[in-house]
Scaffold this motif. Sequence first.
Motif, PDB file in Angstrom:
ATOM      1  N   GLU A   1     -44.203 -15.063 -43.427  1.00 16.92           N
ATOM      2  CA  GLU A   1     -43.673 -13.978 -44.249  1.00 16.92           C
ATOM      3  C   GLU A   1     -42.152 -14.059 -44.346  1.00 16.92           C
ATOM      4  O   GLU A   1     -41.505 -13.127 -44.793  1.00 16.92           O
ATOM      5  CB  GLU A   1     -44.105 -12.626 -43.685  1.00 16.92           C
ATOM      6  N   LEU A   2     -41.596 -15.209 -43.896  1.00 14.78           N
ATOM      7  CA  LEU A   2     -40.163 -15.496 -43.934  1.00 14.78           C
ATOM      8  C   LEU A   2     -39.350 -14.500 -43.116  1.00 14.78           C
ATOM      9  O   LEU A   2     -38.201 -14.179 -43.459  1.00 14.78           O
ATOM     10  CB  LEU A   2     -39.662 -15.563 -45.382  1.00 14.78           C
ATOM     11  N   GLN A   3     -39.944 -14.042 -42.027  1.00 16.62           N
ATOM     12  CA  GLN A   3     -39.243 -13.197 -41.080  1.00 16.62           C
ATOM     13  C   GLN A   3     -38.817 -14.036 -39.875  1.00 16.62           C
ATOM     14  O   GLN A   3     -39.516 -14.955 -39.462  1.00 16.62           O
ATOM     15  CB  GLN A   3     -40.133 -12.036 -40.621  1.00 16.62           C
ATOM     16  N   GLU A   4     -37.672 -13.690 -39.310  1.00 20.37           N
ATOM     17  CA  GLU A   4     -37.102 -14.489 -38.229  1.00 20.37           C
ATOM     18  C   GLU A   4     -38.011 -14.518 -37.009  1.00 20.37           C
ATOM     19  O   GLU A   4     -38.511 -13.487 -36.553  1.00 20.37           O
ATOM     20  CB  GLU A   4     -35.729 -13.945 -37.861  1.00 20.37           C
ATOM     21  N   VAL A   5     -38.189 -15.734 -36.464  1.00 19.60           N
ATOM     22  CA  VAL A   5     -38.974 -15.933 -35.251  1.00 19.60           C
ATOM     23  C   VAL A   5     -38.065 -16.301 -34.089  1.00 19.60           C
ATOM     24  O   VAL A   5     -38.138 -15.725 -33.009  1.00 19.60           O
ATOM     25  CB  VAL A   5     -40.044 -17.023 -35.458  1.00 19.60           C
ATOM     26  N   THR A   6     -37.202 -17.286 -34.292  1.00 20.27           N
ATOM     27  CA  THR A   6     -36.328 -17.743 -33.222  1.00 20.27           C
ATOM     28  C   THR A   6     -35.091 -18.393 -33.809  1.00 20.27           C
ATOM     29  O   THR A   6     -35.088 -18.809 -34.974  1.00 20.27           O
ATOM     30  CB  THR A   6     -37.073 -18.747 -32.304  1.00 20.27           C
ATOM     31  N   ARG A   7     -34.042 -18.499 -32.994  1.00 20.39           N
ATOM     32  CA  ARG A   7     -32.796 -19.154 -33.393  1.00 20.39           C
ATOM     33  C   ARG A   7     -32.505 -20.296 -32.423  1.00 20.39           C
ATOM     34  O   ARG A   7     -32.758 -20.179 -31.221  1.00 20.39           O
ATOM     35  CB  ARG A   7     -31.619 -18.177 -33.392  1.00 20.39           C
ATOM     36  N   THR A   8     -31.953 -21.373 -32.970  1.00 20.06           N
ATOM     37  CA  THR A   8     -31.579 -22.523 -32.149  1.00 20.06           C
ATOM     38  C   THR A   8     -30.174 -22.952 -32.534  1.00 20.06           C
ATOM     39  O   THR A   8     -29.842 -23.042 -33.723  1.00 20.06           O
ATOM     40  CB  THR A   8     -32.555 -23.695 -32.360  1.00 20.06           C
ATOM     41  N   GLU A   9     -29.347 -23.244 -31.518  1.00 20.74           N
ATOM     42  CA  GLU A   9     -27.996 -23.741 -31.753  1.00 20.74           C
ATOM     43  C   GLU A   9     -27.763 -24.985 -30.908  1.00 20.74           C
ATOM     44  O   GLU A   9     -28.475 -25.240 -29.924  1.00 20.74           O
ATOM     45  CB  GLU A   9     -26.973 -22.655 -31.418  1.00 20.74           C
ATOM     46  N   ALA A  10     -26.785 -25.767 -31.299  1.00 14.95           N
ATOM     47  CA  ALA A  10     -26.472 -26.997 -30.582  1.00 14.95           C
ATOM     48  C   ALA A  10     -26.137 -26.686 -29.126  1.00 14.95           C
ATOM     49  O   ALA A  10     -25.580 -25.630 -28.806  1.00 14.95           O
ATOM     50  CB  ALA A  10     -25.308 -27.715 -31.255  1.00 14.95           C
ATOM     51  N   VAL A  11     -26.498 -27.609 -28.261  1.00 15.34           N
ATOM     52  CA  VAL A  11     -26.343 -27.410 -26.823  1.00 15.34           C
ATOM     53  C   VAL A  11     -24.969 -27.907 -26.366  1.00 15.34           C
ATOM     54  O   VAL A  11     -24.561 -29.031 -26.703  1.00 15.34           O
ATOM     55  CB  VAL A  11     -27.459 -28.141 -26.058  1.00 15.34           C
ATOM     56  N   ASP A  12     -24.278 -27.058 -25.602  1.00 19.80           N
ATOM     57  CA  ASP A  12     -22.981 -27.410 -25.002  1.00 19.80           C
ATOM     58  C   ASP A  12     -21.930 -27.773 -26.045  1.00 19.80           C
ATOM     59  O   ASP A  12     -21.005 -28.557 -25.774  1.00 19.80           O
ATOM     60  CB  ASP A  12     -23.134 -28.562 -23.993  1.00 19.80           C
ATOM     61  N   LEU A  13     -22.058 -27.237 -27.243  1.00 19.38           N
ATOM     62  CA  LEU A  13     -21.058 -27.404 -28.288  1.00 19.38           C
ATOM     63  C   LEU A  13     -20.633 -26.024 -28.770  1.00 19.38           C
ATOM     64  O   LEU A  13     -21.352 -25.033 -28.595  1.00 19.38           O
ATOM     65  CB  LEU A  13     -21.620 -28.222 -29.455  1.00 19.38           C
ATOM     66  N   VAL A  14     -19.479 -25.951 -29.410  1.00 16.98           N
ATOM     67  CA  VAL A  14     -18.985 -24.674 -29.917  1.00 16.98           C
ATOM     68  C   VAL A  14     -19.623 -24.339 -31.258  1.00 16.98           C
ATOM     69  O   VAL A  14     -19.911 -23.178 -31.557  1.00 16.98           O
ATOM     70  CB  VAL A  14     -17.448 -24.709 -30.051  1.00 16.98           C
TER      71      VAL A  14
END
Length: 711
Positions: free
Chosen positions: A220-233
Amino acid sequence: MTKPGRALVVVGTLVGALLASVPDQAVASAATTDDAPVHTLTVSGDGVAAYPAYDPSVERYGVTTTAATGGTVIVTASTSDPTGEIYVDGVLDADGSATVSGLAEGDEVSVFIVDAAGTARHSLVYLPAGFPLLESVTSTDGPLTPGQLMVTLTNFTSENPVLYQTVLDRQGVPTHVQTLPASIFGALDLKQQPDGGFSISKSTTTPGRTGQALVQLDDELQEVTRTEAVDLVNTDGHDSIVLPDGTVWLVSYEPDADPESALVHSIIQRIDPDGSVGFEWTSAPYVDETVTPEDPEYAHVNSIDLMADGDLLASFRGFSSVFKIATSAHDGFEVGDVVWKLGGLDSTFAIEDAEGATDSGPCAQHTARELGDGSILLFDNGSVTPMCADPADPDGDRVARIDTRILRFALDEETGTAVVQSSYAPGRFAQFAGSTQAVGPEEDRTLIGWAFSREEIASEIDADGQELWRLRDPDPAPEQRYFSYRTHLAEVPDATDPEVVVESPAPGEVFRVGEDVEASYSCTDRGGSSLQTCSVGEIDTSLPGSYDVEVAATDGAGNTTTVTRTYEVEYNGYTPPRGGRADAWVKLKGGAWVGRDVYGSSRTQRVTTSLPRPGRAQAVRIRLENDGDGPSSLFYGVSGKLRGFRVKSPSPLGDDVYLEPGERTTLRLTVVRTRKVKPGATLRLTVLLKPNEAEAWNLADEVMVRVRARR
């Protein structure tokens, strides 16, 4: 009867009409053709317009709005068939005009026009204020590649600093739409991932970080999870990959570790399912290959793609080159080595067009993808500044090229040549962003997202470079037209169930015996496949008892919602005359009695059996009792279509029986399956017992016997 959800405003016949939008109202009309009923369907409101032009084969339409529209539109529909009926959101509309309020972005108003031609269904999608009135043109008689368009629409102006996360059908009508308060850099790259899920990159909300986060979405295009780069700004939103095993590939624009350095490196990182970094690559060793030495962000990675052999295909605008990067050791290359470069100052390949002439190669390109045959498909932007390098003369001056091309390269690593298989250049310039996607079972068509080239939002071309379809914002002011960072074709399911609102009967509501009651309800839908049915059962008040009534809605994807209301039917203050009250029980021979001291409908007083072959019989016992406070002559009647069954009884199947209070008698029946009975046929035999007093008819009771012919 089937009925609707939320809808469009048009006027026309079943064979077609012309939709014209005018301030505050959208209207379509057409002349009568043959004997087909003429339909009209209009939507009006403050600042309302609608698209596309009306066509009976088009089910969904967009309704553009302003802040002044306020969630309210007036839907008016009619048919020239005098016996026709109009339903708005599943509700019969006597005069054909309904005011629908409380609408929010993405809501749909459904309109069913039911007449001699059948049921015409239309859905009108209420769009966010400011959403553009889009225009779609198809220039082929054949089918387009199936799927929906995932886009992030923005016009990149300070006057309207919003972005629409949107899924569009081929008419440009949203199946999903959400307003995001951000510029083009706040949300990017709405798409379907290799794992089958959906994602978008949105501005980070993590303290101390910059850039975006990869946001994975449900159906349904609703947010499930977020991911960001590891050990980077920084995590950058230009591209990402999510694999079925949970592996995630991200890109980053990371400042150099040296505080004296102004350089910003392009980092590519693989995050394994356990959250650890399994691969990381940096552009730092290749700084000298930039074609933009004055730009600290010298490399600017803008797309990544996993190749068939597991290596990584990465496009760098600042190098005007596409790199193949080894993700495992093979053929003498170590992990992280650049296997080859296509274009730029250090191209592995001499680039030739199909006739053997040299070509200037990629220039400030975007979105490089490997195709099934190993060729490379590229959105080659070009540049208004000198960013184009000649691979044959890497030390020569860089030049500008204001000419965006869609290129397919066939690479020969043994000879070091890259042949341009096709080049599509319709005379446009996309200064930044843009996308290509090979579509169709043979990958012989290309879906193009034109990004900052605002002549079109997207188009589909065939193998010969013929445009089959296009979508555009026709705003007469080019600088106001909407565009999308990329355009991605995907199969986006309708995972949203219809909504059913039942106002009456309220749960547990009590009605009087014999009261004429109509249900009050509505059905709506959002999710892209449009409401197809909205139906309600009969509210039965003929006898006292507890009853259920259902309102059910179904959309085009088969999603169904059913709301059940239980209501009571009582005498409601009525004092029955002194005398008899009927109570009927029923059982099969050898079975238990059903229905004792239960009054009213046979829905809760029935027995069921089956007969396996002709000649078999079933004995039935029906007890008739006077539960009243005085003697009464009770009448019993037996009804039902026999359909080849035979019912035998030693007494008449309909007679009077005189009973004192509490007195009872038993009716004995035998049901026989004859040879005339077809397998699967069912006999429904109803026995009604009621006092003979005319004013006491509502003190009746009924039971049922169901007998099925087994196959």
